[in-house]
Design an enzyme around this catalytic site. Structure first.
Site, PDB file in Angstrom:
ATOM      1  N   SER A 166       0.835  -1.193   0.000  1.00 27.82           N
ATOM      2  CA  SER A 166       0.000   0.000   0.000  1.00 27.82           C
ATOM      3  C   SER A 166       0.878   1.254   0.000  1.00 27.82           C
ATOM      4  O   SER A 166       1.720   1.419  -0.879  1.00 27.82           O
ATOM      5  CB  SER A 166      -0.959  -0.051   1.196  1.00 27.82           C
ATOM      6  N   LYS A 217       4.343   2.193  -2.267  1.00 24.71           N
ATOM      7  CA  LYS A 217       4.757   3.434  -2.931  1.00 24.71           C
ATOM      8  C   LYS A 217       6.157   3.807  -2.459  1.00 24.71           C
ATOM      9  O   LYS A 217       7.023   4.206  -3.247  1.00 24.71           O
ATOM     10  CB  LYS A 217       3.779   4.565  -2.579  1.00 24.71           C
ATOM     11  N   HIS A 256      -7.385  -5.861  -0.471  1.00 22.77           N
ATOM     12  CA  HIS A 256      -6.159  -5.077  -0.320  1.00 22.77           C
ATOM     13  C   HIS A 256      -5.436  -5.552   0.939  1.00 22.77           C
ATOM     14  O   HIS A 256      -5.834  -5.249   2.058  1.00 22.77           O
ATOM     15  CB  HIS A 256      -6.572  -3.600  -0.191  1.00 22.77           C
TER      16      HIS A 256
END
Length: 398
Positions: free
Chosen positions: A230, A234, A372
């Protein structure tokens, strides 16, 4: 077919149909060309990529998205072993806890690195470094609490050292983060529009952990894998772009301003992420709210910055916010850079069904069935890929 198998088949069919529809749209996205210099000339050699185009793309991301760190390795960086336990995990590993301390004009700080080194593996051992963006209970050093988010026992059993740090040690994940943590230590009173956001600060923290790993004789610093999920995904991508010491970069479910191509993306978009998480990126990035097509770069170019090192992108079938099809698209569009460097990149252009990982090339990809999350299945895929491309392990290894 079992009910579970039928559900997986349904999910696979839906995602293959979605990708087929979006592949037509992708051809119309007019993505920036990773191999075209701003001057208009085209890069045609590995030297041209490394010396010209790569620095140009890196600078564009600093100026427009992640911001630029005000400092590299601090001159007073110090490592203090606060614990060494040789019989952790029922004798399977040596646990080390290391305080990585530093200071700046605005004060002092420290990152607390947790590290398990396999006792039965050949030394120096390869290492995975997890950027932990979830509560510290997920990385419990005592192992009284075990989380699939960081299955340290399984990692060690595969012959890898398992390292991790908590992002709040670097900077808190709050809207006022620009006045706290390393921002308060190193940022000038007046922040520039391209000053680093908190994602870049966390990536800076990953590099300080790498500084320690390089110094530890039990770790093979040439084979360190940085992993993030998540917002951590990044961060892993930006850490790998900025710090070429990471031999492999893993981005799991990183979505918007992570692995997912921004142009034409569904789910969370640039305006959404800048509104909800205004501290993650530099101020300049807000100029591109609802204007992704005006960005001089896109996320496939961030993926390309990892070349020629190993890259792994992973998605989740129910993660509509991240848009798995555009995470996969980034891997496809990063491949020309890998091929310029004599590597295979991603070896297919069609999105695979869930639980059918792509491990043949120097870019790996899979999509897991579900929400997720970072799961034990994801970790297994990462290590399978690393075994194949990064680590030469004896046949007797587990």
């Amino acid at each position: 077919m079992s009910p579970a198998g039928f559900r997986i088949s349904q999910v696979a069919s839906v995602f293959l149909a979605v990708f087929a529809a979006l592949s037509v749209q992708a051809a119309e996205l007019e993505l920036p060309d990773s191999l075209a210099l701003q001057s208009g000339q085209r890069v045609t050699s590995a030297r041209g990529w490394q010396e010209e185009r790569r620095p140009e793309i890196l600078e564009l991301f600093r100026a427009n998205v992640y911001g630029r760190a005000p400092i590299g390795r601090p001159g007073d960086l110090k490592f203090d072993a606060t614990e060494t336990t040789p019989d952790a995990m029922d004798g399977m590993a040596t646990r080390k806890q290391v305080k990585i301390s530093f200071s700046g004009p605005g004060g002092q700080g420290a990152i607390h690195l947790i590290l398990f080194v396999p006792n039965g593996a050949h030394k120096p051992a390869p290492c995975t470094l997890l950027i932990c963006n979830r509560p510290p209970t997920n990385i419990d050093p005592t192992r009284a609490v075990k989380s699939p988010f960081w299955p340290a026992e399984q990692i060690v059993a595969r012959g890898y050292s398992a390292a991790t740090f908590y992002i709040a040690d670097v900077a808190p994940d709050v809207s006022g983060a620009w006045t706290k943590g390393v921002h308060a230590m190193f940022d000038p009173p007046q922040r520039a529009a391209d000053a680093w956001g908190t994602v870049a600060a966390w990536a800076w923290g990953a590099s300080r952990c790498m500084d320690y790993l390089v110094s530890d004789p039990d770790i093979d610093a040439r084979r360190v894998v940085v992993v993030g999920h998540s917002r951590g995904g990044k961060t892993a991508l930006w850490a790998g772009a900025e710090d070429e010491r990471f031999a492999m970069v893993v981005s799991n479910d990183s979505g918007c301003t992570g692995a997912a191509v921004a142009r034409g993306k569904t789910g969370e978009r640039v305006a959404d992420i800048n509104r909800v998480f205004p501290h993650w990126f530099c101020k300049n990035y807000k100029r591109f709210n609802d204007r992704e097509a005006e960005l001089p770069i896109d996320q496939h170019m961030l993926a390309a910055l990892i070349a020629p090192r190993l890259l792994y992108i992973a998605s989740a079938s129910l993660d509509r916010g991240a848009d798995p099809s555009h995470e996969f698209l980034a891997a496809v569009q990063a491949t020309p850079v890998y091929r310029l460097l004599g590597l295979s990149g991603l070896t297919v252009t069609e999105m695979p069904a869930p639980e059918f990982p792509l491990h043949d090339g120097s870019i790996g990809y899979h999509i897991h069935t579900g929400k997720h999350d970072l799961t034990e299945y994801d970790w297994k895929c990462f290590m399978d890929f690393a075994d194949r491309h990064l680590v030469t392990r004896p046949k007797s290894a587990p």
